[in-house]
Structure formats: C-alpha cells, structure tokens
Design a protein around this motif. Structure first.
Motif, PDB file in Angstrom:
ATOM      1  N   LEU A  39      10.937   7.866  -4.722  1.00 56.11           N
ATOM      2  CA  LEU A  39      10.035   7.168  -5.633  1.00 56.11           C
ATOM      3  C   LEU A  39       9.496   8.097  -6.716  1.00 56.11           C
ATOM      4  CD1 LEU A  39      10.250   4.916  -3.527  1.00 56.11           C
ATOM      5  CD2 LEU A  39       7.762   4.627  -3.671  1.00 56.11           C
ATOM      6  N   GLU A  40       9.197   9.340  -6.349  1.00 51.15           N
ATOM      7  CA  GLU A  40       8.572  10.247  -7.303  1.00 51.15           C
ATOM      8  C   GLU A  40       9.560  10.849  -8.305  1.00 51.15           C
ATOM      9  OE1 GLU A  40       6.074  13.036  -5.239  1.00 51.15           O
ATOM     10  OE2 GLU A  40       5.007  11.434  -4.177  1.00 51.15           O
ATOM     11  N   LEU A  70       5.237  -1.437  -5.058  1.00 51.39           N
ATOM     12  CA  LEU A  70       5.223  -0.394  -6.084  1.00 51.39           C
ATOM     13  C   LEU A  70       4.586  -0.892  -7.379  1.00 51.39           C
ATOM     14  CD1 LEU A  70       6.054   2.404  -7.138  1.00 51.39           C
ATOM     15  CD2 LEU A  70       8.276   1.423  -7.732  1.00 51.39           C
ATOM     16  N   LYS A 115       9.532   9.195  -0.179  1.00 51.57           N
ATOM     17  CA  LYS A 115       8.528   9.675  -1.130  1.00 51.57           C
ATOM     18  C   LYS A 115       9.193  10.394  -2.297  1.00 51.57           C
ATOM     19  CE  LYS A 115       4.286  12.504  -1.121  1.00 51.57           C
ATOM     20  NZ  LYS A 115       4.652  13.513  -2.136  1.00 51.57           N
ATOM     21  N   THR A 171       2.529   2.730  -1.907  1.00 48.92           N
ATOM     22  CA  THR A 171       3.700   1.864  -1.754  1.00 48.92           C
ATOM     23  C   THR A 171       4.287   1.968  -0.360  1.00 48.92           C
ATOM     24  OG1 THR A 171       4.231   2.106  -4.109  1.00 48.92           O
ATOM     25  CG2 THR A 171       6.003   1.369  -2.656  1.00 48.92           C
ATOM     26  N   ILE A 191       5.288   8.002 -11.473  1.00 48.21           N
ATOM     27  CA  ILE A 191       5.027   7.728 -10.057  1.00 48.21           C
ATOM     28  C   ILE A 191       4.775   9.061  -9.364  1.00 48.21           C
ATOM     29  CG2 ILE A 191       5.957   6.838  -7.891  1.00 48.21           C
ATOM     30  CD1 ILE A 191       7.589   4.858  -9.494  1.00 48.21           C
ATOM     31  N   SER A 244       3.196   6.665  -4.664  1.00 46.32           N
ATOM     32  CA  SER A 244       4.218   6.617  -3.618  1.00 46.32           C
ATOM     33  C   SER A 244       3.588   6.351  -2.251  1.00 46.32           C
ATOM     34  CB  SER A 244       5.029   7.916  -3.594  1.00 46.32           C
ATOM     35  OG  SER A 244       4.226   9.032  -3.246  1.00 46.32           O
ATOM     36  N   LEU A 295      15.508   2.144  -5.716  1.00 45.57           N
ATOM     37  CA  LEU A 295      14.187   2.315  -5.129  1.00 45.57           C
ATOM     38  C   LEU A 295      14.033   1.496  -3.855  1.00 45.57           C
ATOM     39  CD1 LEU A 295      11.880   2.348  -8.290  1.00 45.57           C
ATOM     40  CD2 LEU A 295      12.839   4.273  -7.025  1.00 45.57           C
TER      41      LEU A 295
END
Length: 348
Positions: A257-258, A164, A254, A271, A263, A268, A242
């Motif tokens: 992370l978002e 990330l 997804k 990563t 991000i 995403s 995370l």
C-alpha cells in the motif's frame, strides 16, 4: 480518528432510516414482507441466506463498528432492532449483507451479484480467523477491558479499496469533514445497493473506473483537496494490485500500500485493520491516539508516537488490539481546548 472504535449508544432512527416492517412471509413478486423484515418490491429477488454459530462470544456492534464511517454512512446502517446492513463492492459485483444475532447464532441474508461471496466470508468478516488468546494484558486497564468485552473480535473484510479510499479522505482533516466527503461522493457516484435498501438509503461504492472519472470540481465540492484526491486517483489506477494485499502478511501488505505516493503508515494501518484484520496494525501519526494511550498506560496525556510505541512494546504483534481495548476502556484524557473548526474548501 482514534475515537471511532468506541461503542455508541443506540440513537433514534434518522428520517431516512425506516423502522423494519412487520415480519412475515410472502412472494418476492407480490410486494409482501419477507423474513428480512423489509418489504420487497414487485420483481425483487429473494435473498440468499445462511446461519452461523460462532464458537466464541460475539458482539456484533463491537466487531462491525469499525466499518461505519459516520452516522449517515451510505454503506452501513444499524437499525433500532440491532440489525446491521452493509453495502459493498465484492470481486463478484455489488452486494448487500444483512446480519443479526439470533440467540447464540448469527443469521445473514445477502442480495446482488456479490451475495454468495458475502455469505461465504461471513465467519471471516465476524472474526473467525482472529485469535484474541494471543493477547496477554500487562496492565490492569487492559485486563479489565478484555474481561468486560469478551465479544470483541477483529473483523476481516478481505476488501482493500473500500477501506483505503475513506481512510485517504480522513487524512489531515476532522472526522466530520471526512465523513461528509465520503457521504457526498457515494451518494452522487455510487449505485443504489441491491435488495430492500431504498428506505435505508444504502449505496455501493463506485468501481475504480468511476472513481477515476470524477471531475476535479466534484472533489472540490465535496471538500477534498487536490492532495487527497490525487492519492485516490493513483490508488484506483492499480486497484487490482492493491486488492492483492488482503491476502498478504501484514508487513508485505503494508509495504504494498505504501508504494503509492500519499499513502503512509497512518493510512495503511487504518486500511489493513479492516481489510486484513491485522492485530498489530497500530495507527501511527494519529492526532489523538498517542495522548489517549499515554494517558491510559502512563498518565501522560502529552505522549507522542515514539512514547506510544514504547508503551505498546509489551504488546508487539497485538498493538492494534491493545489500542482497541484502551479506547473501549473509556479512559480518555479530558479535553482542555476548543474543538478544531472544520474547513470547507467547497465554499471557496
């Protein structure tokens, strides 16, 4: 960042990349050469090791290549003999992994507190959980690329933050700028990798607390603007949450992370392609990839994200694998303009 997965021919060793020493055996306390091919220093612990025989063709360069962030990445090396070195921060602590093909087997050695964790996850890292048979080519280019690259597997590291953070550094800048920032920050704030890695210059990524303590002027010197550094600082504050995304299905990972401002779908996907081995994590928002896919599948070098996704519709569930194969096929549109001039905010 689309071209990073294309294989590269071996280059001469850089000055900091020492050639492996003569193989031999010796005591870890006597400064002799070990079976890893690197000289040990007095008091250095011998590595843990394992061998694994993959039940499928395996090309280590293709599988491990996505972990490399530039030719001088402090966390990754490939030596001239085809050996791969990886320094990382595992849930058990820092660790160094050395991987090499030995006929139809893969041999690995690991050092540091994270050694057992790295060796236990070796098959997963090298694509044992991947299912390339789930991919059905609908275009001659993809069928040919898959036939010519039988050793391609999608890796899975099980580690989110290590992919990330460099992905955030790569937002909206050239690859050279991003690689430089990653290199400078790790060499200054990372820790030397365990094992016989001094000659290779390997470093382990800082932990979350160290990332959070980097002063603003050091981000600036590395060429990282406030938007990207702020995104990283927000991410490291919730790093444990995370990291949980590594065991989630792709849609849930997804979304996790978002939740972090800064991000988006591009970051995403970049990563989760590495941490989760997600075969459908297509990179949306990339500067080059839509044109490459459009050129390869429809002779349209000016395709945008929407057109790219339309062309990849037959590969729903395997769109990342499809783009990897397109890149490996080498049908890249010819450049028709000058390269973007890298900026350097650190000089301001």
């Amino acid at each position: 960042m689309a071209g990073r997965f294309a294989p590269r021919t071996a280059r001469p060793a850089l000055p900091h990349q020492a050639a492996p020493a003569v193989r031999g055996t010796g005591s870890a306390t006597g400064g002799a050469a070990t079976s890893t091919g690197m000289a040990t220093s007095p008091g250095e612990a011998l590595p843990l090791s394992r061998e694994w025989t993959p039940p499928f063709p395996l090309d280590l360069r293709l599988v491990l290549g996505p972990l490399r962030r530039g030719p001088a990445d402090p966390t990754f090396r490939m030596t001239p003999d085809g050996t791969f070195w990886r320094a990382t921060r595992t849930p058990e602590g820092p660790g160094t992994l050395r991987v090499a093909a030995r006929g139809d087997r893969v041999g690995a050695e690991a050092w540091g507190p994270g050694a057992e964790w790295l060796l236990a996850g070796l098959p997963t890292l090298l694509g044992a959980d991947d299912d390339p048979d789930a991919f059905t080519p609908h275009h001659r280019l993809l069928a040919t690329a898959r036939h010519r690259r039988p050793g391609l597997r999608l890796l899975r590291t099980g580690l989110v933050m290590e992919s990330l953070i460099p992905s955030v550094l790569e937002q909206k800048v050239t690859t050279d700028e991003a690689y430089r920032a990653w290199r400078l920050l790790l060499r200054r704030y990372g820790t030397p990798a365990p094992g016989p890695t001094a000659a290779l210059g390997l470093h382990v990524m800082p932990d979350a607390r160290t990332w959070a303590m980097i002063p603003s002027w050091e981000w600036h010197r590395a060429g990282v603007d406030a938007k990207r550094s702020s995104t990283i600082l927000r991410a490291v504050r919730v790093a444990p949450r995370l990291e949980e995304a590594s065991s989630m299905p792709f849609p849930e990972a997804k979304a996790r992370l978002e939740l972090i401002p800064g991000i988006g779908p591009w970051t995403s996907a970049e990563t989760l392609q590495r941490s989760n081995g997600a075969p459908d994590a297509v990179t949306v928002g990339d500067y080059h990839l839509p044109g490459i896919v459009g050129h390869a599948l429809a002779d349209n070098r000016h395709a945008d994200d929407e057109e790219m996704l339309t062309l990849l519709t037959p590969y729903q569930g395997q769109r990342h694998r499809a783009t990897r194969l397109i890149l490996l096929a080498g049908r890249i549109p010819e450049r028709r303009g000058p390269r973007m001039t890298p900026g350097n905010i650190g000089a301001l």
